[in-house]
Each structure stands twice: as C-alpha cells, then as structure tokens.
Write a protein that holds these residues in place. Structure first.
Motif, PDB file in Angstrom:
ATOM      1  N   UNK A   1     -26.937  18.181 -12.558  1.00  0.00           N
ATOM      2  CA  UNK A   1     -27.850  18.038 -13.682  1.00  0.00           C
ATOM      3  C   UNK A   1     -28.038  19.412 -14.321  1.00  0.00           C
ATOM      4  N   UNK A   2     -27.802  19.494 -15.639  1.00  0.00           N
ATOM      5  CA  UNK A   2     -27.878  20.784 -16.314  1.00  0.00           C
ATOM      6  C   UNK A   2     -29.302  21.312 -16.393  1.00  0.00           C
ATOM      7  N   UNK A   3     -30.268  20.427 -16.486  1.00  0.00           N
ATOM      8  CA  UNK A   3     -31.637  20.879 -16.675  1.00  0.00           C
ATOM      9  C   UNK A   3     -32.239  21.431 -15.389  1.00  0.00           C
ATOM     10  N   UNK A   4     -32.014  20.750 -14.289  1.00  0.00           N
ATOM     11  CA  UNK A   4     -32.651  21.127 -13.024  1.00  0.00           C
ATOM     12  C   UNK A   4     -31.700  21.765 -12.024  1.00  0.00           C
ATOM     13  N   UNK A   5     -30.382  21.643 -12.241  1.00  0.00           N
ATOM     14  CA  UNK A   5     -29.428  22.161 -11.267  1.00  0.00           C
ATOM     15  C   UNK A   5     -29.303  21.299 -10.030  1.00  0.00           C
ATOM     16  N   UNK A   6     -29.770  20.062 -10.079  1.00  0.00           N
ATOM     17  CA  UNK A   6     -29.726  19.173  -8.921  1.00  0.00           C
ATOM     18  C   UNK A   6     -28.324  18.572  -8.776  1.00  0.00           C
ATOM     19  N   UNK A   7     -27.847  18.512  -7.555  1.00  0.00           N
ATOM     20  CA  UNK A   7     -26.579  17.849  -7.265  1.00  0.00           C
ATOM     21  C   UNK A   7     -26.794  16.343  -7.332  1.00  0.00           C
ATOM     22  N   UNK A   8     -26.186  15.695  -8.329  1.00  0.00           N
ATOM     23  CA  UNK A   8     -26.363  14.267  -8.519  1.00  0.00           C
ATOM     24  C   UNK A   8     -25.397  13.447  -7.684  1.00  0.00           C
ATOM     25  N   UNK A   9     -24.141  13.876  -7.595  1.00  0.00           N
ATOM     26  CA  UNK A   9     -23.137  13.095  -6.873  1.00  0.00           C
ATOM     27  C   UNK A   9     -22.054  14.040  -6.378  1.00  0.00           C
ATOM     28  N   UNK A  10     -21.391  13.609  -5.306  1.00  0.00           N
ATOM     29  CA  UNK A  10     -20.296  14.365  -4.696  1.00  0.00           C
ATOM     30  C   UNK A  10     -19.316  13.377  -4.093  1.00  0.00           C
ATOM     31  N   UNK A  11     -18.019  13.645  -4.281  1.00  0.00           N
ATOM     32  CA  UNK A  11     -17.008  12.762  -3.730  1.00  0.00           C
ATOM     33  C   UNK A  11     -15.722  13.551  -3.541  1.00  0.00           C
ATOM     34  N   UNK A  12     -14.825  12.982  -2.722  1.00  0.00           N
ATOM     35  CA  UNK A  12     -13.532  13.597  -2.431  1.00  0.00           C
ATOM     36  C   UNK A  12     -12.437  12.638  -2.866  1.00  0.00           C
ATOM     37  N   UNK A  13     -11.342  13.178  -3.391  1.00  0.00           N
ATOM     38  CA  UNK A  13     -10.257  12.312  -3.800  1.00  0.00           C
ATOM     39  C   UNK A  13      -8.923  13.002  -3.876  1.00  0.00           C
ATOM     40  N   UNK A  14      -8.892  14.298  -4.202  1.00  0.00           N
ATOM     41  CA  UNK A  14      -7.654  15.034  -4.370  1.00  0.00           C
ATOM     42  C   UNK A  14      -7.698  16.300  -3.535  1.00  0.00           C
ATOM     43  N   UNK A  15      -6.528  16.715  -3.106  1.00  0.00           N
ATOM     44  CA  UNK A  15      -6.454  17.911  -2.270  1.00  0.00           C
ATOM     45  C   UNK A  15      -6.508  19.193  -3.077  1.00  0.00           C
TER      46      UNK A  15
ATOM     47  N   UNK B   1      -8.941   1.141  -3.789  1.00  0.00           N
ATOM     48  CA  UNK B   1      -8.777   2.512  -3.314  1.00  0.00           C
ATOM     49  C   UNK B   1      -9.511   2.698  -1.998  1.00  0.00           C
ATOM     50  N   UNK B   2      -8.822   3.302  -1.053  1.00  0.00           N
ATOM     51  CA  UNK B   2      -9.405   3.655   0.248  1.00  0.00           C
ATOM     52  C   UNK B   2      -9.384   5.172   0.341  1.00  0.00           C
ATOM     53  N   UNK B   3     -10.547   5.777   0.122  1.00  0.00           N
ATOM     54  CA  UNK B   3     -10.675   7.231   0.161  1.00  0.00           C
ATOM     55  C   UNK B   3     -11.045   7.666   1.573  1.00  0.00           C
ATOM     56  N   UNK B   4     -10.257   8.554   2.113  1.00  0.00           N
ATOM     57  CA  UNK B   4     -10.461   9.037   3.477  1.00  0.00           C
ATOM     58  C   UNK B   4     -11.371  10.248   3.416  1.00  0.00           C
ATOM     59  N   UNK B   5     -12.535  10.159   4.055  1.00  0.00           N
ATOM     60  CA  UNK B   5     -13.501  11.245   4.083  1.00  0.00           C
ATOM     61  C   UNK B   5     -13.586  11.802   5.501  1.00  0.00           C
ATOM     62  N   UNK B   6     -13.808  13.098   5.572  1.00  0.00           N
ATOM     63  CA  UNK B   6     -13.840  13.735   6.889  1.00  0.00           C
ATOM     64  C   UNK B   6     -15.102  13.396   7.664  1.00  0.00           C
ATOM     65  N   UNK B   7     -16.202  13.098   6.959  1.00  0.00           N
ATOM     66  CA  UNK B   7     -17.459  12.814   7.645  1.00  0.00           C
ATOM     67  C   UNK B   7     -17.727  11.321   7.810  1.00  0.00           C
ATOM     68  N   UNK B   8     -16.700  10.485   7.575  1.00  0.00           N
ATOM     69  CA  UNK B   8     -16.889   9.045   7.712  1.00  0.00           C
ATOM     70  C   UNK B   8     -16.959   8.662   9.189  1.00  0.00           C
TER      71      UNK B   8
ATOM     72  N   UNK C   1       0.851  -1.187   0.000  1.00  0.00           N
ATOM     73  CA  UNK C   1       0.000   0.000   0.000  1.00  0.00           C
ATOM     74  C   UNK C   1       0.889   1.239   0.000  1.00  0.00           C
ATOM     75  N   UNK C   2       0.390   2.299  -0.657  1.00  0.00           N
ATOM     76  CA  UNK C   2       1.125   3.565  -0.710  1.00  0.00           C
ATOM     77  C   UNK C   2       0.115   4.699  -0.750  1.00  0.00           C
ATOM     78  N   UNK C   3       0.593   5.900  -0.423  1.00  0.00           N
ATOM     79  CA  UNK C   3      -0.260   7.090  -0.353  1.00  0.00           C
ATOM     80  C   UNK C   3      -0.306   7.773  -1.716  1.00  0.00           C
ATOM     81  N   UNK C   4      -1.486   8.245  -2.072  1.00  0.00           N
ATOM     82  CA  UNK C   4      -1.698   8.990  -3.310  1.00  0.00           C
ATOM     83  C   UNK C   4      -2.690  10.107  -3.028  1.00  0.00           C
ATOM     84  N   UNK C   5      -2.180  11.264  -2.650  1.00  0.00           N
ATOM     85  CA  UNK C   5      -3.046  12.388  -2.319  1.00  0.00           C
ATOM     86  C   UNK C   5      -3.783  12.144  -1.027  1.00  0.00           C
ATOM     87  N   UNK C   6      -5.103  12.224  -1.088  1.00  0.00           N
ATOM     88  CA  UNK C   6      -5.941  11.955   0.087  1.00  0.00           C
ATOM     89  C   UNK C   6      -6.524  10.550   0.047  1.00  0.00           C
ATOM     90  N   UNK C   7      -5.907   9.652  -0.699  1.00  0.00           N
ATOM     91  CA  UNK C   7      -6.344   8.262  -0.786  1.00  0.00           C
ATOM     92  C   UNK C   7      -5.147   7.343  -0.600  1.00  0.00           C
TER      93      UNK C   7
END
Length: 998
Positions: free
Chosen positions: A703-717, A55-62, A33-39
């Motif tokens: 979503x371009x039509x409605x402006x709805x947030x479809x997905x959110x994720x963290x991976x890079x600083x 991949x093990x992504x470290x999230x602040x709200x986990x 295992x090795x470090x790559x940014x915040x993962x």
C-alpha cells in the motif's frame, strides 16, 4: 467487514520442460501436467482446442495434510543399523523432525535461506487414475510433494511431503494401479525410493529403497521398475510375501523408535546383459505390457526388453538415424511414438516390435506406417511427448507446446494435424510493457526476450502476434559473445517501437517489427530507454548505457536525430531514466548512490537540451525506480537498505519512506523491481505498488499510503520485469492484472483478489478504517508514560506515610558529575578569604548566597575519595555495592537531593520573575507566598539552615525579605531606563540579574 487483498496466479504462459520426466499424462482423465518454473500446470484440452489450466504453486512453507515420517533423516541423528543406511551416504546425519500436526523442521542451513524459498521443478507424475499429482524439486535438500487433483482440494497445501532425497529429484512415477510411487534421485543423490500410497487419503509410507547412480530415467513395467542410463539397464522387482498376514522377520521387523515406522526393505534389482549395446546410453523407456518394455538409445537404437521368464532379455529391433530423446505409448492405436532431434513424431506399431524381437532382419519384412505431417512446419528437437484421447502433445526445444490430432486411415497411414500451437519465448524474457488500446494487434501487453522475439498478448494469455528484431552481430564473432536485445519501449499510440541491444545500437521499428532506422548510441549495452510525446507527431527519446552517458534524440519522420550527449553525469553506469512534468524534467538513477534531475531548455537553433539542476546523494545503493502515474510527479525508489522512498521531483527531496517489511516471515526484503499503475481504488481500497524481491523470489504488493504489505506470493525463480495491465472483458468490465516475466522463459498473470473477513464486536459492526481492527503490522505499541510531576506526587505520598515503613524517594533529576579542574588553570584563593574569585563576584549579588550554598551542598555530597583510600579499600562484590548505595541514598541523600532541586527551581523562578513582563494571578501569588512563608518558618525552627544561609536570606521576617526584593527590582529598572535605549531595556535587565549593580 474487513477486506483482505491477495494475489492469485491465474495463467502461466511458457514452460521449463526440458526432458520427458517433466511431462506426464493420465489416461483415465485425459489430463496432462508439465513444469513451468516453480509451478506445475495441470491442463485439459477443452472444446475450443484450448487449455483449461489449474496451477499448483509449490511453496517452501507449505505444511502437508498427512505426516510422512522420515527414516533416513530422523529427529535424533543416530546411525541406522543393518541395511538402514541412506542409499546415497551412510555418513549423512542431517535432521528432519516431524510432529503430529505435520510441522516439518528441517535443520539444513540452505532450506532456511530466503533464496531457497522458491525452487525450480524438474519432474512430475500423474497417477493413472488422475487423482494424485507428484512433484519433484531440484537443488539441495529437495522435496517430493503429492497433491490431490480434486476440484475441492487446495492447490497450495500438499497431501504429503517427502524429504528423503539430498541432491535433486530426477524422475517420478506412479504404478498402473496408483498404489505405489517411485522416486529417482539425481546423479549426486543416487537414491531410489519406493513409497506405498493410500488410495483414499493419499498418505505415503517408505517401503523400499536402494542406490542407483547411473540412471537417467525410469518407468513402470507391471509390478517392476525399469531404470535406464549410461551403459546400464536394471529391473527392480517389487517382492512381496504370499500371505499378507505373514511378517518377515529380520531387518523388516526392526522399528525406528522415533517415528514408529518399520525399516524400509531393500529394493532388489538385477542388471540386464547389454551385449553389443554395452557402450550405449539409454535415454528413454516405456512399458507396453506386464513383462515387456521398449527402450531407446542416444544413437537411435530401438530395443525390446522381455522379462516374461524373469530373465530380462534385451533385443534390438530397429535403428534410427537421429538421436532419440523421448518415447510414449498410445494404447488406443497400439503405437509407440518416438521423438528425436530434427524430426516429427515417429510411430512404431507395438505388434511389429514384438514380432521383430527375434532379430533385426524380421523387422524389414513388415511395412512401417507412413507419417504425413503438415508441410512447411518448423521442426526442432522434441524433448517430451504424451498421448491423450487420440491427441499427441509435444514440447520442443523452442519451448513451444504443439497439439496434434492423430487420424489413421485405411492404408495404414497416420495423419498428424496441428490443431494448436502454444507459443512462447525460446530464451530469457527480459521485460513486459502495457499497451494502450486501440492498437493494431488489439493486444493488452507485449513481452520481449534476449533473442529478439517480441510477442503480443491478451490479458488471458492468448497470443495475438509475434515478430523478431534483427540484431546485427559483431564482426568479430570468434569470442563467442553474441548481440542480445536489452530493452524495448513503445511510443504513445503504439505506432512505433524503440529497442536497444547489447552492442549499443538503437532500433526504430514499426508496429509490425519492420526496421525504420538504426543508430549507434552507446559504446556498451543500452540499459534503459524512455519516451515522451511532443506536440504533433514528434517524440522525445532518451537512452542510457553502461558507458555512463545519456543520449537525447528527437524522433521525427521515422528517424532518430541526436540532440544532446550527456557524459559523466554519474560515476557509475546509469540504470534507469524517467520523464516527469510533461517531459520538462529528466530523472536519471545510478547504482553510484545518486539521482540527478535534468531540466529541459531550448537552444537558439531550436534544438532540445537538458541541464543538470540537482544531484541527490544517498548513503545506500539504489536498486529500482518507477514514476507514479499521478498528476504530481513523484518517484518511487527502492534501495539496499530494504526501504522504498517517495521522492518529489519538483521539490527534489524525500517526502515519505517505509520499510519493505514482511509480517509473515518477520524480515524486510530489498525490492529489485518496481512497478506502479492506475489500480481502481474502489475495488482494492488502496493505491498499490508491486515489487519483486530477489532475496526470497517473491512477488509483493504494498500500500503506497501506509507501506503495509497487502499480499505476497511465489511463482517464478527469477522475475525480470513487472507491469500493471488494465483490460476490458467482453461484458464491458475493466479488470486489473499483474504481469510478471521470468528469466526461465515463463509469463505469469496474477489476479488481485479481495477476501471479506468477518469479525464480531459488541455492536456487531466493524469500521474497516478503525485503528482497533487494523492489521497487526499497522498497530502502534501501547505507551503510557508518567510525567515528572505525577512521579513527584507519588513519591511525596509515599514519604508522608507514618512509621518506619515509609519509603524514601530519590532525586527526580539525574545525578550531575562534578567536573574536574586543573590546579594550574585556577588561581588559588587568598589565605584570609574562604571564597574564590568566582564566589566573591557572586557574593556581591543580593541572592548570591543561595547559589553559593547550593555549590557547597553539591561539593559536600559529591566529594571523591583519594586514590590512596581507593587502593587501600577492599573490593566489594556487586551485591554489597548495590546494598551500600541503597542504604546511603535512603538515609541521608533524600532530603539533600530534594533541597538541591528546590534551590534550582527557586533560582530559575527568580530569573523568570525578574525578566518576564507577565504577572501572576492573585490566587497563584497568594498560595506561593503562603508556601514560602511556611517553608522559611520551618527552616528557622528546625535549625537545619546555617548562619550563612540565614544571613543571605535575611533571617528576619518574611515581609522584610519581600520588601527588600521589590525595592531592589525597582532600583534596577530605573537605572536601566536612564542608561539604555527603550528597546534594550530587557537585555540590560537580564544582565543586571547576573552581575552586580553599578
């Protein structure tokens, strides 16, 4: 069935490992295992000599599965007694509370900030059994997260979360039996903690702690921990009672009342005598047996630490002529591998080192094995290395990972054969471009870094080609400012490239990176380039820079021909350019809150020029701009107000705008990077735009039509660029991927995943487009507002109730304020007249008495008291004032306000009746006459109306009053027809309703 969209990290290319603490291996599972940014990447070498990544992504709200109570940061900030003070500072009272459900609430102000939601990782450790993976963060209030490496375990939810450190975690290490975990804090933290690990559940408990500020790294030696650093080597022994049933009395039996956990023991340590190495800096250490370890210094000294008799003796057994940076043990061959600056990995047999600890002269009698590496191989500084299954993994200063095959022969020689090199950029990656196929390298996208490197990739992270752009350095290099690559664009067809650097030069390159032309375009850094294919083999190029200028070039015959220079179009540096309408419109964006549209024109000599046609001004600073791939030219623009706007290029105006909201954290974010692409709507169900928010370091999909947030994720600083990539897999299927590049030197490939969500209703079927099952952020607030008519009906029903329990209703219209007039502006009325000039004028009209009565009623009910009365009147409390107003309104103002409203309605109805050409229906006219007749009879019978009122209304019968009104209307109509034109009859009739007849 409803489909939920998510973005999942699939592959990480590149790494941020810069020390031996960020690379670890498990001997039993042949994984590392090795470090790559915040993962963290958990890799296994497959049969094709490639890497299978997890991949093990470290999230602040986990939230962790197991609750690990904090002793040095309890929920109640009380000072611990005895040895219970924090190793780094006894005066620190920041709180971390934990509940039974594992919900950690950290009161640190930095932990709740959006910028700290994604952190870099500095240390990682795999348990020898390969079952647990420990990860350490950097920065203030870091965490130590422990994950399970089982295939069925979650890669986002940790087993445990440790929050005892304050300023970064420098090193982590599991014991050989995987029952203990040791964590070493940074220089400003100075904490050394020993945690007991439950091998079944992964639960951790703080067992021992102490202070250690000079250590650079650490390693396990049997049941002891060795920490090495600047002029310091120390052994920390794990002391335990002979019988587990015996409990040591004293401080070890003290319990924390808030968590119920015992006070941690003191992690006892003893320093080693360094002798001649008293000024040395020890850089790495590895344990080779239960009581022996190998150490190395920065100057190249190799030492043996012997603790067989518990007296920790240190021997120097070898001396290298290079700086040693890392060391590891190969148990299968009995060799210690040493990595350093500018050399290949160097092996040292363990038996030779053990036999040479009596003195350095004995080492010269033994023949050291020779290492035969691959010739013509670029050698750089090795930062970290590890051994797994007769293979050696190294990470060097160029951020490349090399896999060596170790093959010993009968002549005591070890052959190192490079079987795989995982390349990546050695500097910050600035951008990513999607490529169209077919192209020469058959790649799906390319990335470029500030050092001038350009790498071509497939969608799965396989590198297909690389070359470097030669950047001319400035003549005056004494300032230390070097030239850097800023932007790269690919011509349609991927035949050539155009690059801009920090010095303002444009480089025209072939598809293999060969320079064709170099021109000086700007006085400062080139900020953006945009290309458009013309008819034939020629292309149009535009560049913008920090010098507030736009340069237009015609690229023909491998040359850049200047067509036009546009200067001072913006008040600030120009950040973005886009071609629209098949190259007929050039759009430029600047942080000076303006967007300028330029129209293409042809000169008489055949050259191309652009003329500014429209300037769009905004009230907020603009951050990013992207052109939609649709047929209609539309721009997407993000600004500091956290909104994304859709701008029509042809109309030059905003057509749609939505807030970049986040329904998870409850706050919108400013989008600093935008990218759009042709995403298949059949697979995703919506047109999408991907953006990066520098506020919380998140990748967002909207979503371009409605402006709805479809997905959110963290991976890079720090994400530098985003791109959509459409690639074809061997089966012929088209896949959509999102590519993000980071300034830390990593490339992340994201997969757009769809998850089916089942819900049950009465019919058992659900329409995904129904508003009943829309996401919460898309549902509108419920509203049911009663009209004034309905409110009046309810009030009349309440007033009709008999007895004293009836509730009087108030006025339906808001109260009107009486305008104060000046005494000097209004002439006084004559003594013999009760009416002013205005009242006399109005009295000439047949119905003026009603208006005068209304004014007198208003004056009677809103007459203010004098200032002397207000001063002499005692001040009432707020409660008394409210009660007084309620009593007055309920007793006298209810009927008066209703009468005033009725007067207003009758006056408006009378004006409409005179001026309108429409006629009422017979039923409506009959009901209206009946109500008016009944009302007049009731007023005459009750005597509520005065003499003036009865005279003005004609106080006789209702029929006489109606006949008089009809005669007056006919007279006015005849008089207007005789005096005015037919087209002006309506206007004269309207004037006649407000002025006396001639």
């Amino acid at each position: 069935m409803i489909r939920e969209t998510t973005i999942v990290p699939e592959v990480i290319v590149g790494l941020t490992t810069s020390s031996s603490n960020a690379l670890t291996a498990a001997v039993d599972t042949n994984a590392f295992a090795f470090c790559a940014g915040s993962s963290v990447v958990l890799a296994v070498i497959n049969s094709h000599l490639g890497l299978d990544q997890r991949l093990f992504c470290v999230k602040s709200d986990a939230l962790p599965v197991q609750t690990t109570p904090s002793y040095y940061n309890p929920a109640t900030p009380t000072k611990p007694a005895g040895n219970g003070g924090h190793p780094s500072s006894l005066a620190r009272y920041e709180t971390v509370s934990s509940s039974a459900s594992g919900d950690y609430i950290i009161d640190s102000p930095n932990r709740n900030k959006a910028a700290h939601r994604s952190r870099s990782l500095t240390s990682v450790s795999l348990s020898p059994s390969g079952k647990f993976l420990a990860i350490g963060e950097t920065g203030y209030r870091p965490r130590v997260l422990v994950f399970s490496t089982e295939s069925t375990a979650s890669k986002d939810v940790p087993l445990a979360c440790l929050t005892e450190h304050t300023f970064g975690v420098r090193a982590l290490g599991f014991s050989h039996d995987s029952r203990w975990l040791c964590s070493l804090g940074d220089l400003h933290d100075g904490g050394l903690f020993l945690w007991s690990v439950n091998p079944k559940t992964g639960a951790l408990r703080l067992d021992s702690s102490n202070r250690c500020t000079t250590a650079e790294t650490m390693a396990w030696m049997g049941t002891s921990v060795i920490s090495v650093g600047t002029r310091n080597v120390k052994i920390w022994r794990l002391e335990r009672p002979s019988s587990p049933s015996k409990v040591r009395r004293g401080v070890d039996s003290i319990h924390d009342g808030s968590t119920g956990s015992p006070v941690p023991r003191t992690f006892a340590g003893r320093n080693c005598l360094l002798g001649p190495l008293k000024d040395a800096t020890f850089t790495c250490v590895v344990g080779i047996s239960e009581d022996t370890a190998v150490l190395a210094t920065q100057d190249g000294a190799i030492c043996i630490l012997d603790d067989s008799d518990r007296s920790q003796h240190l021997y120097q057994v070898s001396k290298k002529d290079y700086r040693v940076t890392c060391i590891t043990l190969d148990r299968s061959l009995g060799v210690v591998w040493i990595g350093g600056e500018g050399v290949e990995p160097d092996p040292l047999p363990v038996n030779v080192l053990l036999s040479a600890k009596i003195g350095s002269a004995a080492l010269e009698e033994h023949k050291m094995p020779e290492v035969k590496a691959k010739p013509n191989e670029v050698v750089s500084t090795i930062f970290a290395l590890c051994c797994i299954d007769r293979r050696l993994v190294t990470i060097d200063s160029s951020r490349s990972m090399r896999l060596y095959d170790i093959v010993p022969d009968s002549n005591d020689a070890i052959h190192l054969t490079t079987i795989q090199t995982l390349p990546c950029h050695d500097s910050a990656i600035l951008g990513v471009l999607s490529l169209s196929k077919p192209n020469e390298s058959q790649s799906d996208f390319l990335t470029y870094s500030e050092g001038g490197q350009v790498l071509h990739w497939l969608w799965d992270g396989t590198c297909t080609g690389r070359y470097s752009i030669h950047l001319g350095q400035p003549l005056d290099c004494h300032t230390g400012v070097l030239n850097e690559l800023r932007v790269v664009r690919v011509f349609p067809g991927c035949e050539m490239l155009l690059a801009g650097d920090k010095a303002g030069f444009l480089h025209l390159l072939s598809s293999r990176g060969e320079a064709n032309d170099v021109v000086k375009a700007h006085d400062g850094a080139v900020l953006d380039l945009v290309l458009h294919k013309l008819n034939g083999e020629d292309s149009l190029a535009a560049s913008c820079g920090r010098d507030r200028s736009i340069q237009i070039f015609l690229v023909s015959n491998n040359k850049c021909l200047l067509q036009q220079s546009k200067v001072n179009e913006h008040a600030g540096p120009i950040r973005r350019l886009e071609f629209a309408e098949k190259g007929n419109i050039l759009v430029s964006m600047s942080p000076d809150r303006t967007i300028v549209l330029h129209r293409k024109v042809l000169r008489t000599d055949g050259s191309i020029a652009f003329v500014s046609t429209k300037v769009m001004n905004f009230k907020i600073t603009l951050l990013a701009m992207s052109l939609l791939p649709d047929a209609t030219p539309t721009l997407l623009v993000s600004a500091m107000d956290r909104c994304i706007r859709r701008i029509s290029v042809t109309q030059g105006r905003i057509t749609h705008m939505f807030k970049a909201s986040d329904h998870l954290n409850g706050e919108p974010a400013a989008i600093s990077r935008l990218s759009t692409g042709n995403i298949d709507k059949r697979s995703t169900g919506a047109s999408m735009v991907v953006g990066f928010s520098s506020a919380d370091r998140s990748i967002r999909l909207y979503d371009l039509e409605t402006g709805l947030l479809l997905a959110l994720n963290y991976g890079q600083t720090a994400t530098s660029d985003l791109a959509f990539v459409k690639a074809s897999v061997p089966g012929g299927q088209i896949v959509d991927r999102i590519i993000s590049t980071g300034l830390e030197g990593t490339i992340m490939i994201w997969r757009i995943a769809q998850k089916n969500m089942k819900r049950s209703d009465e019919d058992g079927t659900i329409d995904a487009h129904s508003t009943k099952f829309q996401p919460l952020s898309m549902q509108r607030s419920l509203r049911r507002i009663l009209s004034k008519t309905e409110i009046a009906e309810h009030q009349r029903s309440l007033q009709s109730q008999a007895g004293s329990d009836s509730i009087p209703s108030g006025s339906l219209s808001p109260s009107r304020l009486r305008q104060k007039t000046s005494r000097f502006a209004i002439p006084a009325a004559s003594e013999g007249s009760d009416l002013s000039f205005t009242d006399r004028t109005r009295s000439a009209h047949p119905f003026a008495s009603i208006g005068s009565q209304r004014n007198r009623l208003k004056d009677s009910f809103s007459a203010p008291s004098s200032k002397s009365e207000q001063r002499s009147r005692p001040r009432r409390s707020s409660t008394e004032e409210r009660c007084r107003h309620t009593a007055v309104n309920s007793s006298s103002s209810s009927i008066a306000s209703t009468a005033a409203q009725l007067i207003d309605v009758l006056e408006d109805f009378r004006k409409q009746l005179i001026t309108s050409k429409e006629s009422l229906s017979s039923d409506t006219e009959r009901v209206l006459l009946k109500e008016l007749h009944t009302t007049l009879e009731l007023l005459a019978r009750t005597g509520k109306k005065g003499d003036a009122s009865r005279e003005g209304t004609g106080a006789g019968s209702f029929d006489d009053f109606l006949a008089k009104m009809i005669d007056e209307r006919l007279a006015l109509r005849l008089e207007s027809e005789n005096r005015l034109e037919p087209t002006e009859g309506v206007d004269s009739l309207t004037e006649g309703s407000s002025s006396p007849a001639a």
